[in-house]
Write a protein that holds these residues in place. Structure first.
Motif, PDB file in Angstrom:
ATOM      1  N   ALA A  84       3.747  -4.057  -7.464  1.00 22.20           N
ATOM      2  CA  ALA A  84       4.163  -4.665  -6.579  1.00 22.20           C
ATOM      3  C   ALA A  84       4.249  -5.524  -5.538  1.00 22.20           C
ATOM      4  CB  ALA A  84       5.061  -3.383  -5.405  1.00 22.20           C
ATOM      5  N   ALA A  87       4.184  -8.676  -7.954  1.00 25.48           N
ATOM      6  CA  ALA A  87       5.336  -9.086  -8.100  1.00 25.48           C
ATOM      7  C   ALA A  87       5.766  -9.645  -6.857  1.00 25.48           C
ATOM      8  CB  ALA A  87       6.318  -7.771  -8.547  1.00 25.48           C
ATOM      9  N   ALA A  88       5.442  -9.371  -5.849  1.00 26.06           N
ATOM     10  CA  ALA A  88       5.514 -10.264  -4.280  1.00 26.06           C
ATOM     11  C   ALA A  88       4.530 -11.435  -4.173  1.00 26.06           C
ATOM     12  CB  ALA A  88       5.045  -9.815  -2.892  1.00 26.06           C
ATOM     13  N   ARG A  93      11.781 -10.850  -6.937  1.00 26.64           N
ATOM     14  CA  ARG A  93      12.038  -9.521  -6.013  1.00 26.64           C
ATOM     15  C   ARG A  93      12.832  -8.376  -6.632  1.00 26.64           C
ATOM     16  NH1 ARG A  93      16.406  -7.475  -3.747  1.00 26.64           N
ATOM     17  NH2 ARG A  93      17.907  -8.856  -6.051  1.00 26.64           N
ATOM     18  N   VAL A  96       9.595  -6.220  -7.261  1.00 26.68           N
ATOM     19  CA  VAL A  96       9.296  -5.777  -6.177  1.00 26.68           C
ATOM     20  C   VAL A  96       9.836  -4.736  -5.216  1.00 26.68           C
ATOM     21  CG1 VAL A  96       9.148  -6.174  -3.423  1.00 26.68           C
ATOM     22  CG2 VAL A  96       8.156  -8.300  -4.978  1.00 26.68           C
ATOM     23  N   THR A 100       8.460  -0.876  -5.441  1.00 30.59           N
ATOM     24  CA  THR A 100       7.939  -0.278  -4.670  1.00 30.59           C
ATOM     25  C   THR A 100       8.690   1.077  -4.866  1.00 30.59           C
ATOM     26  OG1 THR A 100       9.185  -1.525  -3.650  1.00 30.59           O
ATOM     27  CG2 THR A 100       6.702  -1.752  -2.616  1.00 30.59           C
ATOM     28  N   ALA A 167      12.530  -5.437   0.316  1.00 38.24           N
ATOM     29  CA  ALA A 167      13.017  -5.854  -0.862  1.00 38.24           C
ATOM     30  C   ALA A 167      14.277  -5.554  -1.189  1.00 38.24           C
ATOM     31  CB  ALA A 167      12.104  -5.201  -2.228  1.00 38.24           C
ATOM     32  N   TYR A 172      11.538  -9.284   2.531  1.00 36.18           N
ATOM     33  CA  TYR A 172       9.959  -8.911   1.879  1.00 36.18           C
ATOM     34  C   TYR A 172       9.490 -10.369   2.372  1.00 36.18           C
ATOM     35  CZ  TYR A 172       9.918 -10.727  -2.890  1.00 36.18           C
ATOM     36  OH  TYR A 172      10.066 -11.732  -3.492  1.00 36.18           O
ATOM     37  N   ASP A 174       5.500 -11.332   0.918  1.00 37.94           N
ATOM     38  CA  ASP A 174       4.538 -11.115  -0.004  1.00 37.94           C
ATOM     39  C   ASP A 174       2.862 -10.700   1.417  1.00 37.94           C
ATOM     40  OD1 ASP A 174       3.888 -13.696   1.197  1.00 37.94           O
ATOM     41  OD2 ASP A 174       3.222 -14.425  -0.392  1.00 37.94           O
ATOM     42  N   VAL A 177       4.622  -6.863   2.198  1.00 39.82           N
ATOM     43  CA  VAL A 177       3.779  -5.943   0.593  1.00 39.82           C
ATOM     44  C   VAL A 177       2.739  -5.633   0.435  1.00 39.82           C
ATOM     45  CG1 VAL A 177       4.171  -5.660  -1.340  1.00 39.82           C
ATOM     46  CG2 VAL A 177       6.166  -6.808  -0.112  1.00 39.82           C
ATOM     47  N   GLU A 178       1.422  -7.215   0.870  1.00 42.26           N
ATOM     48  CA  GLU A 178       0.774  -6.865   0.606  1.00 42.26           C
ATOM     49  C   GLU A 178      -0.504  -6.281   1.776  1.00 42.26           C
ATOM     50  OE1 GLU A 178      -2.104 -10.214   0.733  1.00 42.26           O
ATOM     51  OE2 GLU A 178      -3.510  -9.257  -0.576  1.00 42.26           O
TER      52      GLU A 178
END
Lengths: 201, 97
Positions: A84, A87-88, A93, A96, A100, A167, A172, A174, A177-178
């Motif tokens: 994920a 992907a982000a 998208r 992600v 997730t 997402a 979202y 990146d 998400v990270e």
């Protein structure tokens, strides 16, 4: 980032320590302190167990195949979380949202299995202050360590739900998400030690 | 998580297609180590197994290997030194028992 570093003095602000976002740096700080929390738990557990004459064999109390599946589920969810984050970074998208959602599913399965395990442990007479298998502290550490870890997973599930919804709505980042991923991997990393130290040794 | 001004959110470094392969390989290795740990139940396997799994997760899944060297040292030394202090402080309690 590099242009900022060359055009501004180090003392005028605007520089990010270690060249990373403040959210990520703060998550790493949190992870250091949280690692110490679990280090304290597992250290105390090891201390008690080494000094105990009648510590129960975990394999006599717990179902090892069940625990192995639990561990597989958590490791797998960590792998999907890493995907994920990738992907982000690539601005994909749909991927992600998909990864997730998979991670979220893994977290929910893990929590459900833990609830089942707690129900059996309690049903068999395991209590924080005593248990039918041996040293009373065995039950205390079981509830303390798996309870704290399970609470972390529960919080991670809430965070992942927010990330997954964002997402879906394409809101979202990146970075977000990270940072969520760092937390989730850390929860997986802690389980490595709980599984090894509490259940296997 | 709404703030998007961090330096890592700059889109310039985003690859065109993400590489998932490495994560699935790490996943496979983690599963194999876990199976080995469960099946052997041998402390000589368990301790290196845990260390190997933790290292793989931290370096690849948490991308620590892609961070700056000083940051890796900063995080790793903090955890190691503080944990050692934590464990060392238990020794007097052991002697008192």
């Amino acid at each position: 980032m590099t242009t900022m570093a060359t055009t501004e003095s180090r003392w005028t602000g605007g520089l990010s320590p270690f060249g990373m976002s403040w959210q990520k740096l703060m998550m790493w700080w949190f992870i250091v302190t949280d690692a110490l929390l679990f280090a304290g738990f597992l250290g105390g557990y090891g201390f008690s167990r080494l000094g105990s004459a009648n510590w129960p064999a975990p394999s006599k109390v717990f179902s090892m195949p069940f625990l192995t599946v639990m561990t597989f589920v958590l490791i797998s969810s960590s792998a999907t979380m890493a995907c994920a984050v990738a992907a982000a970074k690539a601005r994909d998208r749909a991927a992600v949202a998909r990864f997730t959602a998979l991670t979220l599913l893994g977290g929910v399965i893990f929590l459900s299995m833990q609830a089942w395990e707690w129900a059996h442990f309690i049903g068999d007479g395991g209590r924080p202050a005593g248990n039918p298998w041996g040293d009373a502290r065995f039950g205390s550490y079981f509830f303390l360590v798996t309870g704290f870890h399970g609470t972390h997973v529960l919080l991670g599930v809430v965070i992942l739900l927010i990330v997954a919804l964002r997402a879906r709505k394409d809101r979202y980042t990146d970075n977000g998400v990270e940072v969520a991923g760092l937390y989730w991997h850390f929860v997986d990393l802690v389980w490595v030690f709980i599984f090894g130290c509490f259940y296997l040794i | 998580m709404t703030n998007d001004t961090g330096p890592t959110s700059a889109p310039s470094t985003a690859p065109a297609t993400p590489h998932y392969g490495v994560y699935f390989r790490i996943w496979g290795v983690l599963l194999v180590i876990t199976l080995l740990m469960v099946l052997t139940h041998n402390p000589a396997i368990l301790l290196p197994g845990m260390a190997a799994k933790a290292t793989l997760i931290a370096l690849w899944f948490m991308h620590l290997k892609d961070e700056r060297k000083d940051f890796i040292f900063y995080i790793a030394s903090s955890i190691v030194i503080l944990s050692l202090i934590l464990f060392a402080l238990m020794v007097p309690d052991g002697k008192a028992m």
